[in-house]
Design a protein around this motif. Structure first.
Motif, PDB file in Angstrom:
ATOM      1  N   UNK A   1      19.024  46.869  17.419  1.00  0.00           N
ATOM      2  CA  UNK A   1      19.994  47.453  18.359  1.00  0.00           C
ATOM      3  C   UNK A   1      20.747  46.372  19.122  1.00  0.00           C
ATOM      4  N   UNK A   2      22.053  46.362  18.942  1.00  0.00           N
ATOM      5  CA  UNK A   2      22.875  45.354  19.624  1.00  0.00           C
ATOM      6  C   UNK A   2      23.045  45.754  21.084  1.00  0.00           C
ATOM      7  N   UNK A   3      22.844  44.818  21.986  1.00  0.00           N
ATOM      8  CA  UNK A   3      22.980  45.115  23.417  1.00  0.00           C
ATOM      9  C   UNK A   3      24.159  44.397  24.066  1.00  0.00           C
ATOM     10  N   UNK A   4      24.614  43.319  23.465  1.00  0.00           N
ATOM     11  CA  UNK A   4      25.685  42.555  24.098  1.00  0.00           C
ATOM     12  C   UNK A   4      26.392  41.717  23.061  1.00  0.00           C
TER      13      UNK A   4
ATOM     14  N   UNK B   1      26.246  48.360  15.277  1.00  0.00           N
ATOM     15  CA  UNK B   1      25.204  48.922  14.419  1.00  0.00           C
ATOM     16  C   UNK B   1      25.727  50.116  13.642  1.00  0.00           C
TER      17      UNK B   1
ATOM     18  N   UNK C   1      26.781  49.195  20.654  1.00  0.00           N
ATOM     19  CA  UNK C   1      26.071  49.824  19.539  1.00  0.00           C
ATOM     20  C   UNK C   1      26.999  50.175  18.377  1.00  0.00           C
TER      21      UNK C   1
ATOM     22  N   UNK D   1      31.507  48.174  26.507  1.00  0.00           N
ATOM     23  CA  UNK D   1      30.782  49.371  26.943  1.00  0.00           C
ATOM     24  C   UNK D   1      29.910  49.937  25.841  1.00  0.00           C
TER      25      UNK D   1
END
Lengths: 494, 448, 133
Positions: free
Chosen positions: C42-45, C96, C93, C90
């Motif tokens: 999961x990409x967060x930034x 992904x 995700x 913002x």
């Protein structure tokens, strides 16, 4: 009305949410002196909005309740590989609270702290004997800080010979602090491959070793729990090219009293007092990372150093080539004192018994689980054993799921996903502090989990089921970080 | 051995299960040439009663804290620690647990960290705090590295009145990087002159560093200094040695500080001959991704329950390895917990009262000591609980004479600034009673 | 907009470091591949370069952070940054969920002679991923 057999637990909430204006937990002593003329308003703060206001009773309730959400080592098994979660002797806590020690200001004149200075001096001597080194510093506050100190000394050593060199060699199985420390000292990191036994690939090392390499950082036994049996040759290769061997002492519990890094050729090393030497992990600190050196590096040790003179113990700073200070005062004396008591309680026989029992326990766990879990390396195990999740892949179950399910069985999970060279690593270090009953209970739980992976994989993928909180959405937490309470936060809460 | 839960019979069973005959075989993978043929040369093992007696004897070779009058600060302060602090940190759920990497088993630790982060933000008037660092000195080193990364500039200007040991440690930490730390001397009033500071700054400056109160005990003009720093785009880093001062003084974040960092030992952590202590760091939210150390964030589980978890760990060394923001692997866990409990117990009004009391005792001492003939306060002006006293003669001999009478008259400033031979740095907390202060004044009056 | 694409779309070029690029008329659009996003988790930034920045082929242009790892992103070809995908601020995700579509990272102006030689075709990239070539 719906009736639940077990009513849902009331969430404890935060300190700030329990505050009521006007409450306090402590009154300060009487003034005794006249009130001072007020400070100019430009310095004075306004009220701290939202700061807690609680009675002593509520403070005790709050922290007692949240403590019960934790699983501590006194409660049960904590098989974290490379962490050495062993028993924390209670007499050590008593020692640290003796007033003469607890209330000693670090800058008191030497004649006022002879007791503390003796503890420092004696532990340094004990560590030299245990590690096979010539001198120690107790200033670094943690293992990682010890590493930084050690590499700084290596650099100073090479600089004194006219060439700091450029490269630090680190095995690909190493802990992340190793390359981080090297980088902070201005070195470039190059990785050395591990061979099929999980050990340093000697031909690769020979190929990479040159006069451009300042130091080889090695953990022994390595992070797979395997002893680098070619350590003699490894050190020779490095020394022949004028390099230094740094030993990461995180795994000293495997052979304390049985062998010594200094005898194997290590020139500099750190030990972790919160690992082999039993000081409590405290939920994430404080630790202590003393660094030991052979004579050629001793002149670079941080100052001041304790010396024993006819007039008693004294600080000495007349070491012009010292790398300087790594701590504002003298290091984590509270942990030094606990480790000192630990060595005295054990004696030489006790220390050896630690290593024997730690290795015995790890090998027992290995023997009983190697039929069920995949063992990536067949090399002899010392104090920690690594499995992988390969046998469970076909059921769609991963190491993470095994770890979470273990909590339902009342065990803290082992270290997971480290070292990086083993995919889906599960690293188990029982330490000497476990008896056969606890080991058997753990082994049985692991075997049951392997069976559950086959029969009901979804149960594992959604575990744990019996803990105060389930798996948390860490991605959401990282995308929109909430890192403190604010009055607005509490209003949004369910 | 009493800490090991294995009987000889049980050890035999384990050996049999593995197929070995004796424990020595466990170490076959260690080459014979390295195996010790002798036991380690260490003292014989001590039963607990003997150990306690030995340790107590050693502790009594230190100055008796109850008989002596100690006026030492200089970065470590003696404060009253309420009984609840030690009681609660002695719960083994807290002290015998590991770093909270498995959040489902560590909500106690994680929630305590979240509360600590909040408390530090509240005290410093900033947005985000980490879970603590080793000590104030390494916090300064880390803050300088943060500014260096955030601004990609190579120059740092620091006041000479930041704790000298902090400056030394920061220099050691940053010496290998492309960074230059320059010191700006203070004026006769013991303060940074914002005008002189502004002149010494340039667009290559990553950060300005000051301490509040400073090492000489004086209160700096933080707002004017912040302005000077921001005019060239540099960060203002404010170091705090005496965290109790934040009960009375403005949070530097409200005065323009970008990073407030330092030592929180004053908040419930014993002196303990220098450690373990409690470094802290709070920042403006702009610098979140550069923040070193652990961070705890709020999260939810599938059932919607609120919990706490280590977050943004990808900045840390165990993942980023050589690209990490620092090599820190620990926070000061139990010391941090002690501080949270201390702050919760004192509470809003208690923190203010404690700070007021510290200042009142120090002001009383100032008025009594400055009236001793030949003594003066060289840097007159606002202070908190620490100040410099100039004596008519050399400070060190006087200090030694008073020590023999059971009085530790602060720190001879010549220990750090050799030219200041007549100066003592004296600290006064709520633990120094009026009668102790009177005793100090009398002894100084007689001995000078 | 076409439906979400997966796998190894044939109209794209790829790098060994798991970036993709679509070149059309002097402009290149860059992102990371489906394989890359699944490895990251999961990409967060996402940390992207400034507009106007000049990039050399192979140069690091930014990083992608997930819960468990941070990955550097390298420019497949040289160019100047025209636009970055602001919606990722913002909604990181998207990298992904739609790595070849809404999860694009950067648009760059490409020179006359983009360095196509160092890029892999869809087939070659698939081999690289699936057979470790």
């Amino acid at each position: 009305m719906s009736v639940e057999k077990v009513p849902p637990k009331r969430p404890e909430g935060l300190l700030f949410e329990q505050s009521t204006a006007g409450k306090r937990g402590c009154e300060v002593p009487a003034a005794q002196v006249p009130a001072a003329a007020p400070l100019d308003a430009r310095f004075i703060r306004g009220e701290i909005e939202g700061f807690p206001e609680l009675s002593e009773r509520e403070v005790v309730r709050h922290f007692t309740r949240i403590s019960r959400l934790n699983y501590g080592n006194d409660q049960g098994f904590y098989p974290l590989g490379s962490c050495t979660m062993k028993y924390n002797p209670k007499v050590n806590e008593k020692a640290a609270r003796l007033e003469g020690f607890a209330e000693a200001h670090p800058l008191l004149p030497e004649e006022a702290v002879q007791g503390s200075l003796q503890v420092v001096s004696e532990l340094e001597r004990f560590l030299c004997e245990i590690a096979g080194m010539d001198a120690f510093t107790l200033q670094p506050a943690a293992g990682a800080q010890g590493e930084l100190t050690g590499i700084r000394m290596v650099r100073a050593f090479h600089e004194s010979r006219g060439n700091p060199r450029q490269v630090v060699l680190i095995p690909d199985s190493a802990h992340g602090t190793n390359p981080a420390s090297a980088h902070l000292c201005g070195y470039r990191v190059e990785e050395i491959a591990s061979d099929s036994r999980g050990c340093v690939d000697l031909p690769h090392l020979r190929e990479r070793m040159s006069e451009d390499v300042a130091v080889l950082m090695l953990t022994n036994p390595n992070t797979l729990g395997v002893f680098e049996s070619e350590i003699g040759e490894i050190c020779r290769v490095v020394h022949d090219a004028g390099g230094i061997v740094y030993l990461d002492g995180a795994n000293l519990n495997a052979f304390v009293g049985v062998a010594r890094p200094g005898d194997m050729g290590a020139d500099v090393m750190h030990v972790n007092l919160h690992k082999t030497f039993s000081t409590p992990h405290g939920g994430g600190g404080p630790g202590s990372g003393p660094v030991g050196v052979k004579e050629p590096l001793a002149r670079f040790l941080p100052v001041p150093r304790v010396a024993r003179t006819e007039a008693g113990y004294r600080w000495r700073s007349d070491f012009p080539e010292s790398i300087g200070r790594v701590h504002a005062f003298h290091g984590n004396f509270g942990m030094v004192l606990r480790a000192y008591a630990y060595v005295l309680a054990n004696g030489p026989g006790g220390l050896r018994e630690i290593a024997e029992t730690a290795v015995l326990n790890a090998n027992y766990v290995r023997k009983r689980l190697e039929g069920t879990y995949h063992l990536p390396y067949s090399s002899p195990t010392l104090h920690e054993v690594i499995f992988s999740d390969r046998n469970l892949e076909k059921h769609g179950v991963r190491t993470l799921d095994v770890a979470k399910r273990l909590m339902d069985y009342g065990f803290h999970p082992p270290t997971i996903y480290f070292p990086l060279i083993v995919k889906g690593a599960l690293m188990i270090e029982p330490t000497e502090s476990e008896g056969i009953q606890e080991l058997d209970a753990f082994i049985e739980a692991m075997i049951r989990i392997a069976r559950e992976a086959e029969e009901d994989p979804d149960l594992l993928r959604t575990a744990p089921h019996s803990t105060p909180i389930g798996r948390l959405d860490e991605a959401a937490a990282a995308r929109k970080p909430i890192l403190r309470w604010t009055p607005a936060t509490s209003k949004g809460e369910a | 051995m009493r800490y090991i839960p294995s009987s000889p019979g049980e050890r035999r069973r384990l050996l049999e299960a593995i197929g070995l005959r004796h424990a020595g075989e466990l170490f076959d993978s260690i080459p014979r040439e390295f195996r010790l043929e002798r036991p380690l040369s260490l003292p014989d093992p001590m039963p607990e009663a003997d150990l306690v007696e030995h340790l107590r004897g050693l502790s009594e070779q230190n100055l008796d804290p109850r008989a002596a009058a100690v006026f030492l600060g200089a970065g470590a302060y003696r404060h009253f620690i309420p009984a609840v602090v030690d009681h609660l940190i002695s719960r083994s759920e807290f002290y015998s647990s590991y770093t909270p990497y498995q959040p489902e088993f560590s909500q106690g630790t994680l929630q305590a960290i979240f509360e600590f982060q909040t408390l530090i933000c509240q005290l410093t008037s900033l947005d985000i705090s980490n879970a603590s660092l080793y000590d104030g000195a390494s916090a300064l080193g880390e803050a300088i590295l943060l500014a260096h990364r955030a601004r990609r500039r190579r120059r740092v200007v620091t006041a000479a009145t930041v704790h000298p040991e902090y400056l030394k440690v920061a220099a050691t930490l940053t010496s290998r990087l492309d960074l230059r730390i320059e010191t700006l001397p203070s004026g006769a009033d013991g303060l940074v002159d914002p005008g002189r500071l502004a002149q010494s700054l340039d667009p290559q400056t990553a950060a300005v560093v000051i301490q509040q109160p400073n090492f000489l005990g004086r209160l700096e003009e933080v707002e004017a200094i912040a302005e000077a720093a921001h005019r060239v785009g540099a960060l203002l880093l404010v170091v705090v040695n005496e965290a109790v001062s934040l009960g009375l003084l403005k949070g530097p974040g409200s005065q323009g500080a970008d990073v407030v960092l330092g030592e929180a030992q004053s908040l419930g952590v014993p002196l303990s001959f220098g450690g373990p202590y409690l470094g802290f760091m709070a920042i403006r939210s702009d610098f979140l991704r550069e923040l070193p150390g652990r961070l705890v964030g709020q999260a939810r589980d599938a059932a919607g329950r609120t919990g706490y978890v280590l977050t943004l760990a990808t900045r840390e060394q165990h993942i980023r390895r050589e690209r990490a923001t620092s090599n820190i692997c620990t926070n000061q866990g139990l010391c941090m917990l002690a501080a949270s409990i201390f702050l919760a117990t004192l509470g809003k009004q208690g923190m203010r009262d404690l700070a007021d009391l510290n200042r009142a005792r120090a002001e009383y001492a100032k008025s009594r000591l400055s009236r001793i003939p030949g003594c003066r306060i060289p840097h007159d002006g606002p202070t908190f609980n620490e100040f410099v006293l100039e004596l008519p003669g050399e400070a060190k001999p006087l200090h030694r004479a008073l020590l023999r009478k059971g009085i530790v008259a602060g720190l001879p400033l010549a220990d750090y600034f050799p030219e200041r031979k007549r100066d003592l740095l004296l600290a006064f907390t709520e633990m120094n009673s009026k009668s102790q202060i009177d005793r100090l004044a009398e002894a100084l009056g007689e001995a000078r | 907009m076409s439906e979400k694409r997966q796998g190894y779309p044939s109209d794209l070029k790829y790098t060994r470091e798991h970036e993709w690029v679509r070149l059309e008329g002097g402009v290149g659009i860059i992102g990371i591949t489906e394989y890359a996003q699944s490895e990251l988790g999961d990409v967060v930034f996402v940390d992207l370069p400034e507009k106007g920045r000049a990039l050399a082929a192979g140069e690091e242009l930014g990083t992608i952070e997930s819960v468990k790892a941070v990955s550097e992103i390298y420019a497949p070809v040289s160019g100047e940054v025209l636009e970055i995908n602001e919606t990722l601020r913002e909604h990181p995700e998207k990298v992904n969920g739609d790595p070849y579509g809404e999860g694009w990272l950067v648009r760059i102006r490409v020179g006359d002679r983009p360095e196509i030689d160092r890029l892999l075709s869809s087939e070659a990239y698939r081999s690289h991923v699936e057979e470790g070539e």
